[in-house]
Structure formats: C-alpha cells, structure tokens
Write an enzyme that holds these catalytic residues in place. Structure first.
Site, mmCIF file in Angstrom:
data_model
loop_
_atom_site.group_PDB
_atom_site.id
_atom_site.type_symbol
_atom_site.label_atom_id
_atom_site.label_comp_id
_atom_site.label_asym_id
_atom_site.label_seq_id
_atom_site.Cartn_x
_atom_site.Cartn_y
_atom_site.Cartn_z
ATOM 1 N N VAL A 4 0.845 -1.206 0.000
ATOM 2 C CA VAL A 4 0.000 0.000 0.000
ATOM 3 C C VAL A 4 0.881 1.257 0.000
ATOM 4 C CG1 VAL A 4 -1.757 1.288 1.263
ATOM 5 C CG2 VAL A 4 -1.912 -1.205 1.130
ATOM 6 N N GLU A 13 5.688 4.677 6.486
ATOM 7 C CA GLU A 13 6.385 3.686 7.324
ATOM 8 C C GLU A 13 5.811 2.332 6.956
ATOM 9 O OE1 GLU A 13 8.906 4.496 8.849
ATOM 10 O OE2 GLU A 13 8.540 6.627 8.632
ATOM 11 N N CYS A 56 5.827 -4.268 13.296
ATOM 12 C CA CYS A 56 6.586 -3.953 12.080
ATOM 13 C C CYS A 56 8.050 -4.332 12.281
ATOM 14 C CB CYS A 56 6.458 -2.485 11.736
ATOM 15 S SG CYS A 56 6.876 -1.401 13.093
HETATM 16 P P1 NAD Z 1 -2.147 -2.533 5.422
HETATM 17 O O1 NAD Z 1 -1.188 -1.900 4.492
HETATM 18 O O2 NAD Z 1 -2.983 -3.653 4.920
HETATM 19 O O3 NAD Z 1 -3.204 -1.419 5.937
HETATM 20 C C1 NAD Z 1 -2.763 -0.216 6.523
HETATM 21 C C2 NAD Z 1 -3.821 0.856 6.288
HETATM 22 O O4 NAD Z 1 -3.881 1.137 4.881
HETATM 23 C C3 NAD Z 1 -5.233 0.426 6.693
HETATM 24 O O5 NAD Z 1 -5.895 1.508 7.290
HETATM 25 C C4 NAD Z 1 -5.861 0.035 5.361
HETATM 26 O O6 NAD Z 1 -7.267 0.144 5.340
HETATM 27 C C5 NAD Z 1 -5.226 1.063 4.435
HETATM 28 N N1 NAD Z 1 -5.227 0.678 3.010
HETATM 29 C C6 NAD Z 1 -5.316 -0.572 2.483
HETATM 30 N N2 NAD Z 1 -5.309 -0.492 1.122
HETATM 31 C C7 NAD Z 1 -5.203 0.823 0.809
HETATM 32 C C8 NAD Z 1 -5.153 1.543 -0.432
HETATM 33 N N3 NAD Z 1 -5.207 0.933 -1.624
HETATM 34 N N4 NAD Z 1 -5.016 2.889 -0.386
HETATM 35 C C9 NAD Z 1 -4.939 3.544 0.814
HETATM 36 N N5 NAD Z 1 -5.032 2.914 2.012
HETATM 37 C C10 NAD Z 1 -5.160 1.571 2.005
HETATM 38 O O7 NAD Z 1 -1.350 -2.943 6.739
HETATM 39 P P2 NAD Z 1 -1.875 -3.706 8.042
HETATM 40 O O8 NAD Z 1 -2.146 -5.125 7.716
HETATM 41 O O9 NAD Z 1 -2.949 -2.909 8.719
HETATM 42 O O10 NAD Z 1 -0.572 -3.592 8.968
HETATM 43 C C11 NAD Z 1 0.521 -4.450 8.853
HETATM 44 C C12 NAD Z 1 1.647 -3.836 8.046
HETATM 45 O O11 NAD Z 1 2.000 -2.572 8.585
HETATM 46 C C13 NAD Z 1 2.927 -4.670 8.122
HETATM 47 O O12 NAD Z 1 3.537 -4.689 6.855
HETATM 48 C C14 NAD Z 1 3.783 -3.917 9.131
HETATM 49 O O13 NAD Z 1 5.166 -4.145 9.004
HETATM 50 C C15 NAD Z 1 3.413 -2.500 8.799
HETATM 51 N N6 NAD Z 1 3.686 -1.587 9.910
HETATM 52 C C16 NAD Z 1 4.751 -0.729 9.781
HETATM 53 C C17 NAD Z 1 5.074 0.132 10.825
HETATM 54 C C18 NAD Z 1 6.252 1.071 10.706
HETATM 55 O O14 NAD Z 1 6.318 2.034 11.470
HETATM 56 N N7 NAD Z 1 7.183 0.835 9.804
HETATM 57 C C19 NAD Z 1 4.317 0.133 11.996
HETATM 58 C C20 NAD Z 1 3.228 -0.753 12.093
HETATM 59 C C21 NAD Z 1 2.932 -1.607 11.030
#
Ligand code: NAD
Length: 503
Positions: free
Chosen positions: A239, A258, A292
C-alpha cells in the site's frame, strides 16, 4: 486492571466530520474479536469517497483559523488530551486488547506510548519552531520558520491502532495542520475512542475528522484526494508503494510512509547467549510476530549455533499463545483468517526451500475457542540467493535461524533483504557493535536488546522498502511542516547579497 466488561458489543460506530458524529447512511462493516472469532465487537459505517470529500472539506475549512491559533494554545489542548488518556487508560487498553488480540499488558503499554507522544508534543509547544541566522548584509535578519503544510491524511494499520495514529496526528495538529484520520478497518473502535478524546479535549470542529472504512473505499480516495497536502501512512509496503506513486504524480502532495520489514537479531561470536535467547524470543514472538519491527531472522555465529539453538528452541516451544486477558499468555492470536493463511503458506514454503524445521508452526484449533492462534515456526536455513522465506515479511510467528562465519558475512546477510527497519546486535565488544551500527541498513538499532521497543521521542522509520526517509513519532514534524526562509531588511535602502548591485 480492566474496568469494562469483555463481552459487550460496542455502540454503533460513527464517522466524525466537522465536529459532528455521523451514523452510517449506507453500507456498514463488522469488527470481530480475533481471539474469539465468532464474537462480534461492533458495527461501523463503511465510508465512501463522498464521506472523504466531506471530511477533507471540513479539514480545509478549519485550517486557516487553526493555523492562526497560538502554538502554545494548540499545545494546551494536548495537555487536556493527556489528562483524558490517563483517566481512561484501563478502558482504552481493554478495547485495544479485544480488537487487536494484543495482550492486555501490551495494550496498556501501547496506550501509555500514545500518552507519551501527547505529552512530548505538549512539551514542544513552547519550544522554538525556527531559528535566526546572520546575513552577509548587516541590516538584514534571516529567519527560518516551519509552517504547516495544510491538510494531513493519516492512514494507519491495525497492529498499533492507538500509538501510531498519535505519532502522526499529534505532531501534525501541534504544527497547525488539520487532519483526516482513517483507522484500520480491523480496529475501528479504538480509533473512534481516540477521536472522541480529541473532541472532549477541546480540539475545534474540523481540525480532526474520522472516516471509517477499508483501503479501497476510504484509504485510496483519501490518499489520492487533490486537497490533501500530506499523506502520513503506516502499513504494508504494497500500500505504501502506491501512496508514494500517487504523491509523486501530484504537484504539491508529499508523503511519509512507514512500511514493513524483515528485521533481525544478530548473535555474535562473543554474545551472552542467555541474553541472546531472551532478546530473540521477545523480538520474534511478542505480539505473535506482528510488530513492524518483529524479527523474522536471527543470525547466529556458526561457532555458537548449537548452544544458541539449545537455549532458544525449548523456550520457544513453551511460549503460550493464548487469550489476551490471561496473564499466563506470552502473545495472542493473529489478526484474521488471511493472516493465518499467509503464515501457513510461508511455513510450508520454508520446508520446500530446504529449511531444517526445529519447531513446526501450526494452527491452534478448538481449545482456544477458534481464535486465530498459531504456534511458532522455527527453522535453520543457510543464506543463499533466491530463498524467499529469509527475505520477505511474513508478519507472524515465523523465524529463520541463519548461521554466519564472520562479521562481514553477517552484515551482508542482514542487508540482503529489500527492507531496513530494525536491527539488534548481541555482543560484548564495543568495536564490533560499532561496525554493525555503521554497516547495516536500518532505522532503529539496538545493542544487547531485542529489536523491538521504541520510545516516542526518537525518530521511528526505516530505509529501502521500510520507509521513504520521513520517520515518524518525534521526527514527523519534518514531514508535516515546510521550512520557510524569511528575510527582513532593517535599512532604508536595498542592499543585495553576493555583491549584486541594487541601483
Ligand atoms: P495494510 O497496508 O494492509 O493497511 C494499513 C492501512 O492502509 C489500513 O488503514 C488500510 O485500510 C489502508 N489501506 C489498504 N489499502 C489501501 C489503499 N489501496 N489505499 C490507501 N489505504 C489503504 O497494513 P496492516 O495489515 O494494517 O498492517 C501491517 C503492516 O504494517 C505490516 O507490513 C507492518 O510491518 C506495517 N507496519 C509498519 C510500521 C512502521 O512504522 N514501519 C508500523 C506498524 C505496522
């Protein structure tokens, strides 16, 4: 201790736009408890692009007045917010644990982390937000001032549904931006409770808006909205990569992304192996490997491999993945059925890629009321090209133990993934940790610690596929402000710099 019942269904969810709570006027979606998969937690409106338009318009309208409000007064509202979070810590932790499946004590720690962000931002309100610099012309004063960028869209993941939104909302609002927040559809209740506290703390209508929904219905229209100036995103690489492209196509939009990781603990030749085993266990399996920064890899010096495995594997075998409210549990469930499928597929792939499996990762069924529980998968794998399981993010209790022969090789193995988020090195040698500190690709580095456990007053962000160079938490201020240069002439005539004539 928790003060709310564990089995009530939350009140129907609402969007928050321009200071009004708005019920669903169309489709809605359900949220379920990942530890008890048949338990309904709540029903929330599934937002649409029309809702996004309304929320962005509200944020845009609120921007001029909010920007004009004294920075100190904006900061005072964060003091109010901190008091409210303190009042509600136990309730917030219970909601968070039920929705995300995090252990109650971890959920509480996350609420405290969010509180720390709010306290930090309150403290910075009276700090300088620019500087005065000398000009080559005596009569001129040069200033650098940070200005808010405008409307910030905050899109967040389920695994830190209280702290991560605050890492982004709090600095954005303090600096004078207004915001539209889309919480994860897996954890809508805690997102809504957070926004309710902002409202109670006195943040003016339109400064913070909330739209519930999924990525396609809300996340995408919000991130692509022409009137959004900054997208602050935390979530998966897949994403985040799209958000970066959409921002690049716009003439004004910037983004702070992030994303995922394949973080690692590196156990050196001289490591204290007891400490190494504890650090690896916490890094790999806390939050069921769904941080993450969770370690998907432990790199171990070949001379210590046997001794490390002897200490680590029996402990990993005893780790209890159980009910988030049971004090005996070490970690809770995975978030949903798709996560169970993904982790199962990677466990099978590890075997096909020639791993020597030490602990078989399995779905833990019936006895745990059908929650999405899995036991840890631990295996030995040599580093070689093309092995996907030691390079790709799994986001679950899935751990490769990879031997190495010397420090240079360990550094090369550590860097051989598309990610670069967190790295812990276990060593007693100060020369050695300096080498890892300087040669590894990461955003957060640790010595003789797990590779999890950040604090909010540090930058939080990775390199490569883990982040786009705009770290979050304390460092988000750089992404949500523009550094302007401002020059004042105190003379009655104009004199130009660099010797240019002004006549
Ligand atoms: P995800 O990418 O599936 O979703 C994150 C957010 O993005 C959600 O609110 C989701 O609804 C939204 N989203 C999904 N598709 C989208 C699109 N096409 N356009 C815009 N928004 C969209 O992630 P998740 O499953 O909620 O979380 C897990 C992931 O997050 C893992 O990869 C983890 O490593 C990462 N993460 C990173 C950090 C960091 O600080 N680096 C912190 C926490 C989690």
């Amino acid at each position: 201790m928790a003060t709310v019942a564990h089995n009530t269904v939350f009140d129907p969810g609402r969007h928050f736009i321009a200071g009004d709570w708005r019920a669903a006027d169309g489709a809605s979606f359900e949220s379920h408890n990942p530890a008890r998969t048949r338990e309904l937690l709540g029903v929330y409106p599934a937002g649409t692009s029309a809702d996004v338009d309304a929320a962005v318009a509200a944020a845009r309208e609120a921007f001029p007045n909010w920007r004009r409000t004294s920075r100190v007064k904006r900061g005072d509202l964060f003091d109010n917010l901190a008091q409210l979070i303190k009042r509600d810590v136990d309730e917030l932790a219970t909601v968070l644990a039920r929705e995300s499946g995090k252990l109650l004590d971890e959920a509480r720690a996350e609420v405290i982390e969010g509180l720390h962000m709010v306290q930090y931002v309150f403290g910075t309100a009276r700090q300088p937000y620019g500087q005065v610099i000398a000009s080559e012309i005596e009569a001129k004063d040069l200033y650098e001032r940070r200005k808010p960028r405008g409307v910030v869209a905050v899109i967040t993941p389920w695994n830190f549904p209280f702290a991560v939104p605050l890492w982004m909302l709090a600095p954005s609002l303090l600096e004078g931006n207004t915001t539209v927040f889309k919480p994860s559809e897996e954890t809508p209740e805690i997102g809504q409770r957070l926004v309710a506290l902002f409202a109670e703390a006195g943040f003016p209508a339109g400064t913070i808006n909330l739209i519930h929904g999924d990525g396609l219905g809300v996340g995408e229209p919000l991130a692509r909205h022409p009137d959004v100036d900054v997208v602050a995103f935390t979530g998966s690489y897949e994403v985040g990569a799209k958000i970066r492209r959409w921002a690049a196509e716009s003439d004004h939009k910037t983004c702070a992304c992030e994303m995922g990781s394949k973080s690692a603990v590196i156990v050196c030749e001289d490591a204290d192996l007891e400490l190494a085993a504890s650090a690896a266990l916490l890094s790999a399996f806390k939050t069921a490997g769904q941080r993450c920064v969770s370690a998907g890899r432990v790199l171990v010096h070949r001379s210590k491999l046997g001794a490390f495995v002897e200490r680590f594997v029996p402990r990993a075998e005893q780790v209890r993945f159980g009910d988030p409210f049971d004090r005996q549990s070490f970690a809770g469930p995975l978030i949903n059925a798709a996560a169970v499928e993904k982790v199962t597929a990677y466990n099978e792939l590890a075997r096909r890629e020639g791993a020597q499996v030490l602990l078989e990762g399995k779905r833990l069924g019936d006895t745990l009321a059908d929650g999405y529980f899995m036991s840890p998968c631990v295996y030995l794998q040599e580093h070689r090209p093309g092995v996907r399981t030691i390079r790709e993010e799994v986001f679950g209790p899935h751990l490769a133990i990879i031997p190495f022969d010397n420090d240079d090789e360990a550094i090369a193995i550590y860097n051989d993934t598309p990610y670069g988020l967190s790295m812990a090195v276990i060593t007693e040698d100060y020369r050695r940790w300096r080498l890892y500190r300087d040669e590894c690709d990461y955003g957060m580095g640790y010595v003789n610690l797990p590779c999890i456990g950040a604090e909010v007053h540090l930058p939080f962000g990775g390199v490569k596929r883990s982040g786009n160079g705009q770290p979050s938490a304390a460092a988000l201020v750089d992404a949500v402000t523009h550094r302007t240069a401002f020059t004042v002439n105190h003379d009655r005539t104009i004199r130009m710099a660099q010797g240019m004539k002004a006549e």
